[in-house]
Design a protein around this motif. Structure first.
Motif, mmCIF file in Angstrom:
data_model
loop_
_atom_site.group_PDB
_atom_site.id
_atom_site.type_symbol
_atom_site.label_atom_id
_atom_site.label_comp_id
_atom_site.label_asym_id
_atom_site.label_seq_id
_atom_site.Cartn_x
_atom_site.Cartn_y
_atom_site.Cartn_z
ATOM 1 N N ARG A 181 0.789 -1.277 0.033
ATOM 2 C CA ARG A 181 -0.079 -0.019 -0.079
ATOM 3 C C ARG A 181 0.942 1.258 -0.048
ATOM 4 O O ARG A 181 0.599 2.280 -0.789
ATOM 5 N N ARG B 259 2.490 1.874 -3.312
ATOM 6 C CA ARG B 259 1.630 2.357 -4.426
ATOM 7 C C ARG B 259 1.101 3.841 -4.060
ATOM 8 O O ARG B 259 1.222 4.739 -4.905
ATOM 9 N N GLU B 260 1.035 3.981 -2.698
ATOM 10 C CA GLU B 260 0.722 5.564 -2.176
ATOM 11 C C GLU B 260 1.660 6.455 -2.626
ATOM 12 O O GLU B 260 1.522 7.403 -3.197
ATOM 13 N N THR B 261 2.889 6.065 -2.272
ATOM 14 C CA THR B 261 3.986 7.106 -2.172
ATOM 15 C C THR B 261 4.628 6.986 -3.756
ATOM 16 O O THR B 261 5.340 8.030 -3.814
#
Ligand SMILES: NC(=O)c1ccc[n+]([C@@H]2O[C@H](COP(=O)([O-])OP(=O)(O)OC[C@H]3O[C@@H](n4cnc5c(N)ncnc54)[C@H](O)[C@@H]3O)[C@@H](O)[C@H]2O)c1
Length: 416
Positions: free
Chosen positions: A148, A151-153
């Protein structure tokens, strides 16, 4: 101080303040082709020696890199690795991550630290080269968090399965995608070697070592069970299941990752494992490990291995129409008998080394650095590493529970 570093530092500070993740376009501006990349190493033991050597080699070859920081919970090791560099030394990885000169980190700590340290690094705006396995076998929730956060950063994440740098895998992947073996139905691979030198043979730098300002035992333990200090656990952590998993997580990432990549599969639907401590009784973790994995695409992958004998099994990909295997430098396509077709032999630049040769290791680093600059996705990317690690964790859990372990793909949960 190079302007690139200053740009990037400002940029990270701004995003940290606004809470907005770094975007690919912005980062690409900050880490342009000629700007020096500051490298920090977390973990300064055996493997990091190879990484530091590689980075020095790349610097000599003209890559704009600089070793700016080193971190180890055992200071004598960090001191030793700092020789010949002007790197700052840290004992806590979070202090290294707060160092604005660090642009990318290379994580080579014991397995149970990889996921958390990579998460912390990406949250601090750093790109990550993370040794395999990407997490410990008991950390599935943390593995999902790692994915996660990546993907987010949008940080570049390269898992340390350097054998992927062998160009033969791209060729095999392309052939399978083009239908050269028809519908894939079965694949086999393995990791066989003689000796548990990777565990029992790990060096004990100081048999009288004790926790103190230069040896942070609590930081070594991390989220593993609290235990009193023990020299063997500290220096030979690979023998203990709190920190390692044996062949399935230490060696199989090398063997399974290219196979999963070639076949283009994701999560297995069911995994069954057998094995145990058949040869080296002083350890807690298995020395012999075998896995059968079924995938929803209706294909099986078998991974076999022991540390008691190094006579291996060849990698084979079997499809409805043909089998693909390797012979010397060549890929061979052997049609099934009913196909009545000719065998094809395709020349390759195969390196023929399971964990990769010096060339594949260099390729893997260069691939990482290219992606740091271009914001492209590296060959050992987080999604591939996640699929492989999930299968390996299922294997370990299968052996421990003595039963088949399933995967609920909708919920992304391992079901025991
Ligand atoms: N890709 C490969 O071919 C390959 C080869 C060898 C090892 N590895 C991987 O590299 C990792 C390290 O293996 P190694 O053989 O170098 O082990 P090692 O014990 O020689 O080195 C690990 C170092 O990490 C330090 N450390 C422990 N906890 C730490 C923490 N919380 N923060 C910072 N430092 C910490 C230890 O003091 C030690 O110096 C393992 O996960 C292993 O699977 C990969």
């Amino acid at each position: 101080m190079k302007s690139g570093r200053i740009n990037r530092r400002r940029f990270v500070a701004t995003t940290a303040l606004t809470g907005v993740g770094l975007t690919a376009a912005n980062y690409a501006r900050a880490a342009g082709a000629n700007e020096k990349i500051g490298v920090g190493f977390i973990g300064c033991g055996g493997r990091s020696g190879a990484h530091i050597h590689m980075v020095k080699k790349l610097i000599e070859a003209g890559e704009p890199l600089e070793i700016v920081a080193l971190c180890d919970v055992y200071k004598p090791r960090a001191n030793k690795k700092a020789d010949g560099t002007s790197a700052r030394i840290y004992l806590d990885h979070r202090d290294l991550l707060a160092d604005p000169a660090v642009d990318v980190v290379c994580i080579a700590t014991p397995d149970h630290h990889h996921a958390q340290q990579a998460i912390d690094a990406m949250r601090a705006g750093k790109d990550v080269y993370c040794e395999k396995p990407i997490s410990h076998w008991r950390q599935f929730e943390l593995t999902k968090e790692l994915v996660r956060v990546a993907r987010e950063t949008k940080r570049v994440f390269q898992a340390g399965t350097q054998g992927l740098g062998d160009p033969v895998w791209r060729q095999a992947e392309q052939l399978v995608r083009e239908g050269a073996i028809g519908q894939p139905v079965h694949a086999q691979c393995g990791y066989f070697r003689t000796g548990d030198w990777g565990e029992r043979g790990m060096p004990i730098d100081d048999p009288n070592a004790k926790p103190g300002p230069d040896l942070l035992w609590e930081k070594f333990l991390g989220d593993s069970p609290k235990r009193p200090f023990d020299v063997s656990r500290f220096f030979r952590w690979r023998m203990y299941e709190d920190y390692a998993g044996g062949p399935v997580t230490d060696l199989f990432p090398h063997t399974l990752t290219p196979v999963v990549k070639v076949l283009g599969v994701k999560f297995p639907s069911v995994v069954v494992a057998t094995g145990g401590i058949f040869r080296y009784p002083e350890r807690e973790i298995p020395d012999t490990f075998n896995m059968l994995m079924d995938y929803p695409e209706k294909l099986t992958i078998a991974v076999l291995g022991t540390q008691a004998n190094d006579y291996g099994v060849p990698d084979v990909f079997r499809g409805w129409d043909a089998a693909l295997y390797f012979e010397g430098q060549n890929i061979v396509l052997q049609p099934v008998r009913e196909a009545n077709k000719e065998k094809r032999v395709i020349p390759t630049e195969r390196q023929m080394a399971r964990e990769g040769s010096a060339e594949t290791f260099e390729n893997h680093w260069r691939d990482f650095l290219r992606c740091v600059r271009t914001r492209e996705t590296p060959q050992g990317n987080i999604e591939l590493a996640y699929h492989v690690q999930t299968a390996l964790q299922m294997g370990m859990l299968s052996l421990r529970h003595g039963k088949a372990v399933k995967f609920d793909a909708k919920k992304e949960e391992i079901v025991i």
